[in-house]
Design a protein around this motif. Structure first.
Motif, PDB file in Angstrom:
ATOM      1  N   VAL A 129      24.688 -28.298 -14.352  1.00 60.11           N
ATOM      2  CA  VAL A 129      24.795 -26.868 -14.074  1.00 60.11           C
ATOM      3  C   VAL A 129      26.083 -26.358 -14.718  1.00 60.11           C
ATOM      4  N   ILE A 130      25.939 -25.302 -15.535  1.00 57.84           N
ATOM      5  CA  ILE A 130      27.072 -24.680 -16.208  1.00 57.84           C
ATOM      6  C   ILE A 130      27.204 -23.252 -15.700  1.00 57.84           C
ATOM      7  N   THR A 131      28.360 -22.931 -15.148  1.00 60.14           N
ATOM      8  CA  THR A 131      28.603 -21.564 -14.692  1.00 60.14           C
ATOM      9  C   THR A 131      29.882 -21.050 -15.343  1.00 60.14           C
ATOM     10  N   SER A 132      30.306 -19.862 -14.979  1.00 60.20           N
ATOM     11  CA  SER A 132      31.514 -19.306 -15.583  1.00 60.20           C
ATOM     12  C   SER A 132      32.102 -18.237 -14.685  1.00 60.20           C
ATOM     13  N   VAL A 133      33.320 -17.856 -15.024  1.00 61.02           N
ATOM     14  CA  VAL A 133      33.916 -16.654 -14.454  1.00 61.02           C
ATOM     15  C   VAL A 133      33.281 -15.450 -15.142  1.00 61.02           C
ATOM     16  N   ASP A 134      33.474 -14.256 -14.581  1.00 56.08           N
ATOM     17  CA  ASP A 134      33.098 -13.033 -15.290  1.00 56.08           C
ATOM     18  C   ASP A 134      34.134 -12.775 -16.370  1.00 56.08           C
ATOM     19  N   ARG A 135      33.671 -12.443 -17.566  1.00 55.97           N
ATOM     20  CA  ARG A 135      34.577 -12.142 -18.670  1.00 55.97           C
ATOM     21  C   ARG A 135      34.265 -10.753 -19.228  1.00 55.97           C
ATOM     22  N   ASP A 136      34.611  -9.731 -18.431  1.00 61.41           N
ATOM     23  CA  ASP A 136      34.388  -8.352 -18.856  1.00 61.41           C
ATOM     24  C   ASP A 136      35.297  -7.962 -20.014  1.00 61.41           C
ATOM     25  N   ASP A 137      36.273  -8.819 -20.331  1.00 64.53           N
ATOM     26  CA  ASP A 137      37.170  -8.539 -21.449  1.00 64.53           C
ATOM     27  C   ASP A 137      36.556  -8.882 -22.801  1.00 64.53           C
ATOM     28  N   LEU A 138      35.428  -9.605 -22.799  1.00 62.83           N
ATOM     29  CA  LEU A 138      34.778 -10.028 -24.035  1.00 62.83           C
ATOM     30  C   LEU A 138      33.596  -9.122 -24.355  1.00 62.83           C
ATOM     31  N   ALA A 139      33.416  -8.831 -25.622  1.00 56.12           N
ATOM     32  CA  ALA A 139      32.351  -7.913 -26.033  1.00 56.12           C
ATOM     33  C   ALA A 139      30.972  -8.410 -25.615  1.00 56.12           C
ATOM     34  N   PHE A 169      26.599  -9.741 -17.267  1.00 56.83           N
ATOM     35  CA  PHE A 169      26.688  -9.094 -18.581  1.00 56.83           C
ATOM     36  C   PHE A 169      26.536  -7.578 -18.455  1.00 56.83           C
ATOM     37  N   LEU A 170      27.131  -7.032 -17.390  1.00 56.02           N
ATOM     38  CA  LEU A 170      26.956  -5.619 -17.061  1.00 56.02           C
ATOM     39  C   LEU A 170      27.463  -4.686 -18.156  1.00 56.02           C
ATOM     40  N   LYS A 171      28.563  -5.066 -18.805  1.00 52.92           N
ATOM     41  CA  LYS A 171      29.179  -4.176 -19.790  1.00 52.92           C
ATOM     42  C   LYS A 171      28.799  -4.531 -21.224  1.00 52.92           C
ATOM     43  N   CYS A 172      27.741  -5.316 -21.383  1.00 48.44           N
ATOM     44  CA  CYS A 172      27.324  -5.788 -22.703  1.00 48.44           C
ATOM     45  C   CYS A 172      25.998  -5.161 -23.110  1.00 48.44           C
ATOM     46  N   GLY A 173      25.706  -5.262 -24.398  1.00 50.55           N
ATOM     47  CA  GLY A 173      24.404  -4.843 -24.886  1.00 50.55           C
ATOM     48  C   GLY A 173      23.350  -5.886 -24.557  1.00 50.55           C
ATOM     49  N   PRO A 174      22.080  -5.577 -24.782  1.00 52.20           N
ATOM     50  CA  PRO A 174      20.996  -6.512 -24.448  1.00 52.20           C
ATOM     51  C   PRO A 174      21.051  -7.813 -25.231  1.00 52.20           C
ATOM     52  N   GLU A 175      21.747  -7.805 -26.376  1.00 54.03           N
ATOM     53  CA  GLU A 175      21.809  -9.016 -27.189  1.00 54.03           C
ATOM     54  C   GLU A 175      22.586 -10.137 -26.499  1.00 54.03           C
ATOM     55  N   ALA A 176      23.437  -9.815 -25.521  1.00 49.13           N
ATOM     56  CA  ALA A 176      24.184 -10.863 -24.808  1.00 49.13           C
ATOM     57  C   ALA A 176      23.220 -11.777 -24.060  1.00 49.13           C
ATOM     58  N   LEU A 177      22.355 -11.200 -23.256  1.00 45.83           N
ATOM     59  CA  LEU A 177      21.371 -12.006 -22.539  1.00 45.83           C
ATOM     60  C   LEU A 177      20.456 -12.723 -23.521  1.00 45.83           C
ATOM     61  N   GLU A 178      20.057 -12.049 -24.558  1.00 44.73           N
ATOM     62  CA  GLU A 178      19.162 -12.643 -25.550  1.00 44.73           C
ATOM     63  C   GLU A 178      19.782 -13.873 -26.187  1.00 44.73           C
ATOM     64  N   TYR A 199      26.764  -4.329  -1.320  1.00 44.69           N
ATOM     65  CA  TYR A 199      27.406  -4.443  -2.634  1.00 44.69           C
ATOM     66  C   TYR A 199      28.748  -3.711  -2.722  1.00 44.69           C
ATOM     67  N   PRO A 200      28.891  -2.478  -2.213  1.00 43.12           N
ATOM     68  CA  PRO A 200      30.177  -1.779  -2.367  1.00 43.12           C
ATOM     69  C   PRO A 200      31.366  -2.532  -1.788  1.00 43.12           C
ATOM     70  N   GLU A 201      31.145  -3.301  -0.709  1.00 39.32           N
ATOM     71  CA  GLU A 201      32.266  -4.022  -0.112  1.00 39.32           C
ATOM     72  C   GLU A 201      32.316  -5.494  -0.481  1.00 39.32           C
ATOM     73  N   VAL A 202      31.201  -6.073  -0.868  1.00 37.39           N
ATOM     74  CA  VAL A 202      31.147  -7.510  -1.158  1.00 37.39           C
ATOM     75  C   VAL A 202      31.225  -7.789  -2.658  1.00 37.39           C
ATOM     76  N   ARG A 203      30.520  -7.003  -3.438  1.00 29.95           N
ATOM     77  CA  ARG A 203      30.414  -7.237  -4.885  1.00 29.95           C
ATOM     78  C   ARG A 203      30.600  -5.910  -5.628  1.00 29.95           C
ATOM     79  N   PRO A 204      31.755  -5.269  -5.484  1.00 27.46           N
ATOM     80  CA  PRO A 204      31.932  -3.897  -5.977  1.00 27.46           C
ATOM     81  C   PRO A 204      31.829  -3.738  -7.486  1.00 27.46           C
ATOM     82  N   GLY A 205      32.103  -4.783  -8.243  1.00 23.96           N
ATOM     83  CA  GLY A 205      32.041  -4.674  -9.695  1.00 23.96           C
ATOM     84  C   GLY A 205      30.667  -4.860 -10.275  1.00 23.96           C
ATOM     85  N   ALA A 206      29.678  -5.126  -9.425  1.00 26.51           N
ATOM     86  CA  ALA A 206      28.317  -5.422  -9.883  1.00 26.51           C
ATOM     87  C   ALA A 206      27.352  -4.336  -9.436  1.00 26.51           C
TER      88      ALA A 206
END
Length: 326
Positions: A129-139, A169-178, A199-206
């Motif tokens: 299993v490979i997971t990651s942090v959120d990287r909203d700083d990356l295109a 991949f909230l701030k990315c184009g569809p090609e990220a998931l692809e 969501y507003p209190e538990v996962r506000p950035g999503a």
């Protein structure tokens, strides 16, 4: 030397809660209730645990097992199972439930995919299993890094099946998931984490429906990939809300559902509303199977990657059985 030190910045001590979670430092403490007997675990002390830890350290890898404070780390590492967390140990978001450090991450390590693959080979993993942090700083949110890691594991450990647990991949184009789907992981996991009302209190950035659509889009891009998602309970949700999430997941054709008890990492994190009983988890499991999930793991200690290898074997068998009846 740490890249932050090279830039002349003070190095954060991530073992100190105030530096690990600066966005939570000024929040009032939340009471941490005593854990019931059914979710207490033994401290890790086996040789298998030590061997796994040595391989993780040798390859300079980060694991979500450690960073998120998983209660199952002793059991999993004793069996040589570890969930690799790529793209660093600092997340760009500050969810109220999560123990992963928050802040500005360092640049990606181009050698990391190879080190992950080497560790998978050395551990002899059949399922990783490979997971990651959120990287909203990356295109691309780190999508290409995920793809490179998948390809590196395929090269070094072709016997291993691969499960990814990705950001939204909230701030990315569809090609990220692809990009991630094109690398063809065996399982694509993205957790909804909780019911939409929290969501507003538990996962506000999503965004709940964005995450749901992400899972649905995976199946549209490649119907052969298993999809998986999970939620925590004990955050303040109602039973009817949990069942609605199940319906939403099935509408998005999610194959595998995990439900586990939320445990509060520190007094600064979201409070535990209550401890859900084992009988309630059984009720959730029955309801989920009744809604058509191929695989369900619903126990107090269930986590996204807990027993992931065994669960994958059951998931594949369930699909084959279902196809055989068509």
């Amino acid at each position: 030397m740490n890249p932050a030190a090279k830039r002349g910045q003070a190095v954060r001590e991530l073992k100190i809660p105030g530096e690990r979670h600066p966005e939570k430092a000024h929040r009032p403490d939340q009471a941490q209730p005593k854990k019931p007997e059914w979710i207490r675990v033994r401290a890790p002390n086996s040789q298998g645990y030590e061997d796994t830890r040595a391989i993780i350290r040798e390859n300079r890898l980060v694991t979500v097992c450690q960073e998120a404070g998983c209660p199952n780390v002793g059991e999993c590492w004793s069996q040589g199972h570890a969930t690799m967390m790529i793209m660093g140990e600092v997340c760009t978001r500050g969810c109220s439930f999560c123990n992963v450090a928050t802040g500005r991450p360092d640049a990606l390590d181009v050698f990391e995919p190879g080190r992950v693959a080497h560790a998978v080979e050395k551990l002899g993993l059949k399922h990783v299993v490979i997971t990651s942090v959120d990287r909203d700083d990356l295109a691309d949110g780190g999508a290409e890094h995920f793809a490179q890691t998948i390809r590196a594991i395929r090269h070094r450990a072709p016997q291993a099946t691969i499960e990814v647990l990705t950001p939204d991949f909230l701030k990315c184009g569809p090609e990220a998931l692809e990009t991630v789907v094109a690398a063809r992981p065996d399982v694509f996991n993205h957790n909804l984490e909780t019911v939409p009302g929290l969501y507003p209190e538990v996962r506000p950035g999503a965004r709940y429906f964005h995450s749901l659509r992400l899972l649905q889009r995976v199946k549209e891009l490649d119907p052969g990939i298993f999809t998986k998602s999970g939620i925590m309970v004990g955050l303040g949700e109602a039973h009817v809300q949990v069942r609605q999430v199940m319906d939403d997941m099935r509408a998005a054709d999610v194959d595998f559902l995990t439900i586990g008890q939320y445990l509060q990492p520190t007094p600064k994190h979201h409070r535990v509303d209550r401890f859900v009983t084992p009988d309630e988890f059984k009720d959730y499991e029955r309801a989920a199977y009744g809604k058509g999930f191929l695989m369900v793991s619903a126990t107090p200690l269930t986590r996204s990657s807990y027993h992931a290898g065994d669960d994958f074997a059951q998931l594949r068998a369930a699909r084959q059985e279902k196809l055989g009846r068509v």
